[in-house]
Structures are given as C-alpha cells and as structure tokens.
Design a protein around this motif. Structure first.
Motif, PDB file in Angstrom:
ATOM      1  N   THR A 227      56.711  46.176  35.239  1.00  0.00           N
ATOM      2  CA  THR A 227      55.258  46.060  35.324  1.00  0.00           C
ATOM      3  C   THR A 227      54.783  44.786  34.641  1.00  0.00           C
ATOM      4  OG1 THR A 227      55.297  48.447  35.055  1.00  0.00           O
ATOM      5  CG2 THR A 227      53.156  47.409  35.093  1.00  0.00           C
ATOM      6  N   GLY A 228      55.355  44.506  33.468  1.00  0.00           N
ATOM      7  CA  GLY A 228      54.926  43.327  32.714  1.00  0.00           C
ATOM      8  C   GLY A 228      55.193  42.038  33.447  1.00  0.00           C
ATOM      9  N   VAL A 241      58.544  53.107  38.956  1.00  0.00           N
ATOM     10  CA  VAL A 241      57.080  53.087  38.906  1.00  0.00           C
ATOM     11  C   VAL A 241      56.551  53.550  40.264  1.00  0.00           C
ATOM     12  CG1 VAL A 241      55.033  51.685  38.512  1.00  0.00           C
ATOM     13  CG2 VAL A 241      57.128  51.192  37.279  1.00  0.00           C
ATOM     14  N   TRP A 243      54.241  53.471  42.731  1.00  0.00           N
ATOM     15  CA  TRP A 243      53.102  52.659  43.167  1.00  0.00           C
ATOM     16  C   TRP A 243      53.386  52.078  44.538  1.00  0.00           C
ATOM     17  CZ3 TRP A 243      48.230  52.079  41.850  1.00  0.00           C
ATOM     18  CH2 TRP A 243      47.520  50.985  42.327  1.00  0.00           C
ATOM     19  N   TYR A 320      39.459  40.041  47.547  1.00  0.00           N
ATOM     20  CA  TYR A 320      40.910  40.095  47.395  1.00  0.00           C
ATOM     21  C   TYR A 320      41.414  41.216  48.288  1.00  0.00           C
ATOM     22  CZ  TYR A 320      45.520  40.702  45.348  1.00  0.00           C
ATOM     23  OH  TYR A 320      46.875  40.813  45.179  1.00  0.00           O
ATOM     24  N   TYR A 333      43.377  36.006  47.819  1.00  0.00           N
ATOM     25  CA  TYR A 333      42.084  35.917  47.147  1.00  0.00           C
ATOM     26  C   TYR A 333      41.332  34.803  47.847  1.00  0.00           C
ATOM     27  CZ  TYR A 333      38.767  34.750  43.431  1.00  0.00           C
ATOM     28  OH  TYR A 333      37.639  34.467  42.711  1.00  0.00           O
ATOM     29  N   ARG A 345      38.509  28.460  48.838  1.00  0.00           N
ATOM     30  CA  ARG A 345      39.757  28.561  48.086  1.00  0.00           C
ATOM     31  C   ARG A 345      40.513  29.765  48.610  1.00  0.00           C
ATOM     32  NH1 ARG A 345      44.082  28.369  45.512  1.00  0.00           N
ATOM     33  NH2 ARG A 345      44.344  28.639  43.266  1.00  0.00           N
ATOM     34  N   LYS A 347      43.928  31.838  47.437  1.00  0.00           N
ATOM     35  CA  LYS A 347      45.080  31.991  46.540  1.00  0.00           C
ATOM     36  C   LYS A 347      45.965  33.079  47.125  1.00  0.00           C
ATOM     37  CE  LYS A 347      47.514  33.027  42.751  1.00  0.00           C
ATOM     38  NZ  LYS A 347      48.388  32.212  41.930  1.00  0.00           N
ATOM     39  N   ARG A 349      49.036  35.623  46.564  1.00  0.00           N
ATOM     40  CA  ARG A 349      49.877  36.274  45.572  1.00  0.00           C
ATOM     41  C   ARG A 349      51.052  36.903  46.313  1.00  0.00           C
ATOM     42  NH1 ARG A 349      52.969  39.247  43.120  1.00  0.00           N
ATOM     43  NH2 ARG A 349      52.403  40.614  41.395  1.00  0.00           N
TER      44      ARG A 349
ATOM     45  N   LYS B  49      48.156  47.681  32.828  1.00  0.00           N
ATOM     46  CA  LYS B  49      49.484  47.188  32.459  1.00  0.00           C
ATOM     47  C   LYS B  49      49.949  46.062  33.379  1.00  0.00           C
ATOM     48  CE  LYS B  49      50.976  50.087  29.106  1.00  0.00           C
ATOM     49  NZ  LYS B  49      49.629  50.398  28.564  1.00  0.00           N
ATOM     50  N   ALA B  50      49.294  45.896  34.516  1.00  0.00           N
ATOM     51  CA  ALA B  50      49.782  44.913  35.474  1.00  0.00           C
ATOM     52  C   ALA B  50      48.744  43.830  35.723  1.00  0.00           C
ATOM     53  CB  ALA B  50      50.128  45.598  36.789  1.00  0.00           C
ATOM     54  N   LEU B  51      49.192  42.582  35.606  1.00  0.00           N
ATOM     55  CA  LEU B  51      48.391  41.450  36.033  1.00  0.00           C
ATOM     56  C   LEU B  51      48.837  41.115  37.451  1.00  0.00           C
ATOM     57  CD1 LEU B  51      46.478  38.991  35.461  1.00  0.00           C
ATOM     58  CD2 LEU B  51      48.489  37.801  34.680  1.00  0.00           C
ATOM     59  N   ILE B  52      47.963  41.372  38.422  1.00  0.00           N
ATOM     60  CA  ILE B  52      48.350  41.149  39.813  1.00  0.00           C
ATOM     61  C   ILE B  52      48.371  39.663  40.119  1.00  0.00           C
ATOM     62  CG2 ILE B  52      47.681  41.579  42.203  1.00  0.00           C
ATOM     63  CD1 ILE B  52      48.750  44.018  40.850  1.00  0.00           C
ATOM     64  N   LEU B  54      46.720  35.617  38.759  1.00  0.00           N
ATOM     65  CA  LEU B  54      45.873  34.748  37.946  1.00  0.00           C
ATOM     66  C   LEU B  54      45.567  33.534  38.812  1.00  0.00           C
ATOM     67  CD1 LEU B  54      46.362  33.886  34.232  1.00  0.00           C
ATOM     68  CD2 LEU B  54      45.886  32.082  35.837  1.00  0.00           C
ATOM     69  N   SER B  55      44.325  33.371  39.201  1.00  0.00           N
ATOM     70  CA  SER B  55      43.970  32.266  40.089  1.00  0.00           C
ATOM     71  C   SER B  55      42.989  31.341  39.396  1.00  0.00           C
ATOM     72  CB  SER B  55      43.321  32.783  41.381  1.00  0.00           C
ATOM     73  OG  SER B  55      43.694  34.094  41.648  1.00  0.00           O
ATOM     74  N   VAL B  66      40.424  33.514  37.368  1.00  0.00           N
ATOM     75  CA  VAL B  66      40.173  34.861  37.873  1.00  0.00           C
ATOM     76  C   VAL B  66      41.423  35.706  37.654  1.00  0.00           C
ATOM     77  CG1 VAL B  66      39.399  36.207  39.830  1.00  0.00           C
ATOM     78  CG2 VAL B  66      38.715  33.834  39.631  1.00  0.00           C
ATOM     79  N   HIS B  68      43.178  39.297  38.305  1.00  0.00           N
ATOM     80  CA  HIS B  68      43.147  40.562  39.032  1.00  0.00           C
ATOM     81  C   HIS B  68      44.064  41.541  38.307  1.00  0.00           C
ATOM     82  CE1 HIS B  68      41.564  37.994  42.258  1.00  0.00           C
ATOM     83  NE2 HIS B  68      40.974  39.090  42.669  1.00  0.00           N
ATOM     84  N   SER B  71      45.886  49.109  37.251  1.00  0.00           N
ATOM     85  CA  SER B  71      46.556  50.123  36.455  1.00  0.00           C
ATOM     86  C   SER B  71      47.312  51.030  37.408  1.00  0.00           C
ATOM     87  CB  SER B  71      45.531  50.923  35.665  1.00  0.00           C
ATOM     88  OG  SER B  71      46.134  52.100  35.203  1.00  0.00           O
ATOM     89  N   TYR B  72      48.640  51.048  37.262  1.00  0.00           N
ATOM     90  CA  TYR B  72      49.448  51.861  38.172  1.00  0.00           C
ATOM     91  C   TYR B  72      49.311  53.346  37.841  1.00  0.00           C
ATOM     92  CZ  TYR B  72      51.676  47.473  39.539  1.00  0.00           C
ATOM     93  OH  TYR B  72      51.909  46.210  39.997  1.00  0.00           O
ATOM     94  N   LYS B  75      45.367  54.181  38.566  1.00  0.00           N
ATOM     95  CA  LYS B  75      44.997  53.781  39.929  1.00  0.00           C
ATOM     96  C   LYS B  75      43.591  53.185  40.001  1.00  0.00           C
ATOM     97  CE  LYS B  75      47.894  57.307  42.114  1.00  0.00           C
ATOM     98  NZ  LYS B  75      49.167  56.668  41.830  1.00  0.00           N
ATOM     99  N   PHE B  77      41.233  49.288  39.361  1.00  0.00           N
ATOM    100  CA  PHE B  77      41.389  47.839  39.420  1.00  0.00           C
ATOM    101  C   PHE B  77      40.234  47.161  38.693  1.00  0.00           C
ATOM    102  CE2 PHE B  77      43.158  49.845  43.103  1.00  0.00           C
ATOM    103  CZ  PHE B  77      44.409  49.273  43.219  1.00  0.00           C
ATOM    104  N   LYS B  81      36.615  37.417  35.268  1.00  0.00           N
ATOM    105  CA  LYS B  81      36.434  35.998  35.551  1.00  0.00           C
ATOM    106  C   LYS B  81      35.976  35.310  34.284  1.00  0.00           C
ATOM    107  CE  LYS B  81      34.501  35.937  40.118  1.00  0.00           C
ATOM    108  NZ  LYS B  81      33.417  35.227  40.752  1.00  0.00           N
ATOM    109  N   TRP B  98      50.618  39.693  29.276  1.00  0.00           N
ATOM    110  CA  TRP B  98      51.422  40.037  30.455  1.00  0.00           C
ATOM    111  C   TRP B  98      52.466  38.936  30.630  1.00  0.00           C
ATOM    112  CZ3 TRP B  98      45.925  39.992  31.112  1.00  0.00           C
ATOM    113  CH2 TRP B  98      45.347  41.261  31.152  1.00  0.00           C
TER     114      TRP B  98
END
Lengths: 387, 166
Positions: A227-228, A241, A243, A320, A333, A345, A347, A349, B49-52, B54-55, B66, B68, B71-72, B75, B77, B81, B98
């Motif tokens: 996750t990290g 996990v 998900w 997003y 995004y 823009r 982005k 992921r 816990k999760a950084l989806i 970084l823009s 930004v 995003h 949380s898994y 659930k 989001f 910004k 993270w």
C-alpha cells in the motif's frame, strides 16, 4: 549524458561507498528479461545483490505533453501507446475521464461492449504476463501455449475493431464499432475452448514443483509495503489487500456482474511472494471468463455511441477517472480550462510506474537471478513506466 | 465516511489551513502539507494509507500540487490541493508519509520544476540528466536538437515547391 554510463562520479557516490569485493554491473537496457527497455545498475558481490537501482526513461515519449497539444478526441490513439498490452483499459479510462468532465452519457450497449473488450484484453495481457514470467525463469513451453491462445483473442479484437494491438476502440461517448452478429458466438466458443486450457496450463506450470520452489517465498511484499509503495491491481491483491476498483468504485456496468476478487493467500509460501502474484493472475483470467459469459448474455440492444459534438469543449473543471487495468489502477487526471478544445493538463497514473519503484527496496540481499523473477512477477511494462 | 465528515475531521485538527473546495476536494496550506498528510494517513477514521497519484499542474501564476488519496479499508477518497508560487515552487517532501511519493515527486520535480525540500534522491527520473527546462510548464519551448540530432527532418519524397515535374 547517457544514463547508464558508470563513470559518472556523482552517480557512484550516491550509490554507495565502494567496498572490497563489490562490483557494479549493468543489466539492460537491452536485456531479454527486462520487458522492454529499462536498465538496472546492480551493486553486487557477484551473486547476491546489495542494491539494484532502476534507470527508467528510455521510452519516455512525453505523452502528457502531447495531450496538451492534441484535441480531446484526437488523444485517444495516444492512449493505446501507454500500455500496449492493455490498450483497451487505457482507452476506456480516458474516455471515462472526458465523459465525466463534459457530462456525456454513454449508451448501455457501449458500456457492455467496453466491458467485453476490456475483459478480453485483460485475459490477453495476463497471458503474456504469466507466460513471459515462466519464460524468464526458464520454462519456455507455457509461453508458446499462451501466445497461441492470445492469437485467438487478437483475431477476435481484429474482427471487433480492426486492430490487434493498439485498438483505439473507445470513442468519447461510446465505442467505434458494434459487435458483429457472429462474434458473440465465436467468443463463447473460444471461452469453451479456453477454460479447459487454463487447467492444462495449471498442470503444465502452475503446480509444477520445480516452478513452485523457484518462486515461493521469493521477495514477499507485505500488505503495508504494497500500500505504501502504491502497488495496484494483481500486485496489491497478491499481498492480501482486498481492493478492486471494479467492485469498490464501480464504473461502467461492472456492478451487474457476479465475480470474485482473487487475493493472495500464500498459496505455497508467504503471502505476497512471487508465486502468489503469478497465481493471482492465473485465477483472475478465470474470473474474466465469468464476466465475459455474463456480459455476452446480458448484452442489450441499442445505440453504441451517443451524440457528441465534433469539437469537444468541456466546462472549466477537473476530474479523475480510473479503471482496473490488468496492471492495476490506470487513472487519468484531466484538467479543462473551459475555452480550449485541448486538455489543459492530463496526468496519467499507471500501475507499472509504482510497481517499478518498489524494486529498489526489494532488491537488497536478493540473488541476481531472483531480480528477473521480481520484474516478471510485478508485470512491469516499460512504456507504461515511462509514458 | 462521506466527504462532509472528512472535512469536519480535518477542520477540527487544522482549522482554517484546510478549506473545502469542489466536492471531494480540499485546498490546504502548502506549509502544513506534511502534517496534514501524516494526519490523513494515521488517523484511524481517515485511514488514507494509499497515495494514488501526485500531480503538478501549471496554472497562471501558481503551480498546483494535487494529491489523490484513497483508503482501501474505509473505501473513501480525498483530493488535496495546494498552490505554490510559480516563481519559486517549494514544498516539503511527502516521501516519509507515503513511500510511493518518492518517484511521483521526482517526476513532478523534473517536469514542472518543483523543489521538494528534503527529498532523499533528487536525480532526474524520466529525462536525460542534462535536459534543460521543465517540459510540462506552459511557457516551455521545446529544443530543436539534442546533442546534434535534429528533431525535424525534411521529407525526401516531397518535392520542393516550384521544382519542375519529372
């Protein structure tokens, strides 16, 4: 200037203080088991790695910059090139982002066609992932079998949208072609053929003791680390996990299908080891078959594309949108400035980017031969890393 | 947890440094970003816990970072910004919050010229080490050549204008 040049003193200093008996070895950029052009700088004593530093960027084409210079609809073919093994998911995610931004509705039939195309693509992608992973480790036969199966999927997608690799199938507000009348039957026929082949594949390699011993307990990733480091998709689920965007943030029509989320349970070793990542992918193919069967039965009649203006100018805003691609969450995004017909823009992921970033921390104290297993099991696709 | 509750929880801790923007989005003070990020990760109710992703976005006069988050377990989001001064974009690194932020920040730094203070590995990630300029800035002028290799080439098949027909 050239990234992998070893005489760059700064690079060496960052790496580590030289120790008696240590050497630096380049793996790649042209290496048969690195899944595309990427380079690892290995600090090793000859057998055990002390560190593996990934060098990426060889396939950086500036897709995000290209997006700012292309009209909304015109960017669709570029999305194919983000991940050539799963172009359909990249298409869908981009279409979803722009539809959300501009407020277009997608006809139900188009949503079903997208699901069918994406799940076929997921199987095709996992075939390459599992097959090439086995090949990297030394088992060539399964790869040949899988490529034969993938060829059937290529023929199906060719009949569906005219392309075998870079589909450009989704349009903003729908899809480009309707399902030909006979193709649904063909897909069902192929599924009847393919599901027993997975059993054969299991006998051939998944339950092969030599293969299991080669991968079990190799580089287990804990759920916290996964996750990290932002692992997504099968890599995340293999670490236990629970998900999956298809279930947890339902998009398209995935909430109507009955399918299981496959989790790594430590099938033959620790939870989240390389073998778990392999098995999760094999089991996910079975789930995709289930979704395909349901989608083909439930496919409604109707339009395949809604009326969308020729020049798309979404209002000011940003959004997003992400899909569960074969390599995990693939998200766009998109920012619109409200006046231009080009995105302000974009982005992107991607799953491989974050999967690649964990390799350096995994590599300490691992055999060089196991690095190949890590790269293979994380299913890294170089163009998706670099974009 | 819905968005209103998330905002309430954040406001109770940080007061006016966090403001509600669009639905699902909060705007944070750049100076407080590391504390806010840590709070978002470690608060058991938020559990981001999760950084989806970084823009960075180059807006006129400011560069926006930004985040995003997801949380898994819960659930839900959140988008955080923060706006930086375009002439001197600086922000503290989030790699201690993270781990995935390390590569996201390296990418953002080389493409948009944002300085992430305290980053452990400020090398370039995607571009060659000697690349000049920040390609995703709006005023970036692409180079015409790279080490003597031209970026454009004339078409050998196309005839020059005015050439006689053969």
């Amino acid at each position: 200037m050239i990234k992998q040049e070893l005489k760059n003193i700064d690079e060496l200093r960052i790496l580590r203080e030289p120790v008696e008996g240590e050497m630096l070895v380049n793996m790649g950029p042209q290496h048969p088991s690195t899944h595309g052009v990427l380079n690892f700088l290995l600090v090793t004593d000859g057998e055990v790695m002390h560190r593996a530093v990934p060098h990426i960027g060889y396939l950086h084409r500036g897709i995000e910059k290209l997006a700012e210079q292309t009209e909304y609809a015109g960017f669709m073919p570029f999305t194919d090139r983000i991940d050539y093994l799963a172009a359909m998911a990249a298409n869908q995610a981009y279409a979803m982002a722009v539809e959300k931004l501009a407020g277009y509705v997608v006809p139900e039939r188009a949503e079903f066609l997208r699901v069918i195309a994406c799940e076929l693509n997921r199987i095709a992608s996992h075939l390459v992932a599992t097959g090439s992973m086995a090949m990297d480790i030394g088992a060539v036969t399964p790869f040949i079998h899988w490529i034969r199966e993938r060829e059937y999927i290529n023929e199906i997608t060719e009949e569906l949208c005219g392309s075998r690799l870079t589909y450009n199938y989704c349009r903003i507000g729908g899809v480009s072609h309707d399902l030909p009348a006979t193709l649904a039957g063909k897909i069902l026929l192929w599924l009847d053929h393919f599901e027993p082949i997975i059993d054969e594949f299991d006998r051939l390699i998944t339950h092969n003791e030599i293969f299991v011993h080669r991968l079990a307990d190799v580089c287990a990733i804990s759920a916290q680390n996964a996750t990290g480091y932002g692992l997504v998709g099968p890599n995340l689920r293999a670490s236990g996990v629970d998900w999956d965007l298809r279930r947890d943030k339902p998009y398209s029509v995935y909430d109507r299908f009955d399918f299981n989320i496959v989790l790594g349970k430590g099938f033959r070793g620790a939870v989240g080891d390389s073998y778990d990542r392999f098995v999760v992918r094999v089991l996910e193919m079975r789930e995709s078959c289930k979704i395909l069967r349901q989608a083909l039965v439930a496919l409604p009649a109707g339009e395949i594309r809604s009326k969308v203006p020729r020049v798309i100018k979404p209002p000011v805003g940003e959004t997003y949108a992400a899909v569960e691609a074969p390599r995990g969450e693939l998200g766009y995004y998109v920012v619109s400035d409200g006046v231009s017909s080009k995105p302000y823009r974009v982005k992107i992921r991607t799953g491989s980017f974050t999967a690649m970033s964990i390799i350096e921390s995994l590599s300490k104290g691992v055999m060089i031969a196991d690095l190949v297993a890590i790269i293979g099991s994380l299913d890294v696709v170089a163009p998706e890393v670099d974009r | 947890m819905n968005f209103e509750d998330i905002v309430k929880t954040l406001k109770a801790e940080f007061g006016e440094t966090v403001k509600e923007a669009a639905p699902g989005t909060v705007v944070a003070d750049p100076g407080e970003i590391e504390k806010i990020a840590l709070f978002c990760r470690d608060n058991p109710l938020l559990d981001f816990k999760a950084l989806i992703a970084l823009s960075g976005v180059d807006h006129p006069g400011r560069i926006e970072i930004v985040l995003h988050l997801a949380s898994y377990g819960k659930k839900h989001f959140l988008v955080i910004k923060t706006a930086l001064d375009r002439n001197k974009p600086e922000i503290s690194t989030l790699e201690n919050v993270w781990k995935t932020a390390n590569w996201h920040e390296r990418e953002c730094a080389e493409l948009l010229g944002v300085l992430f203070k305290g980053h452990s590995d400020p090398r370039k990630l995607l571009l060659p080490d000697d690349w000049l300029g920040y390609p995703l800035r709006k005023d970036y002028v692409p180079p015409t050549e790279y080490h003597g290799i031209s970026h454009s080439r004339h078409n050998p098949v196309e005839k020059k204008r005015g050439a006689p027909p053969s």
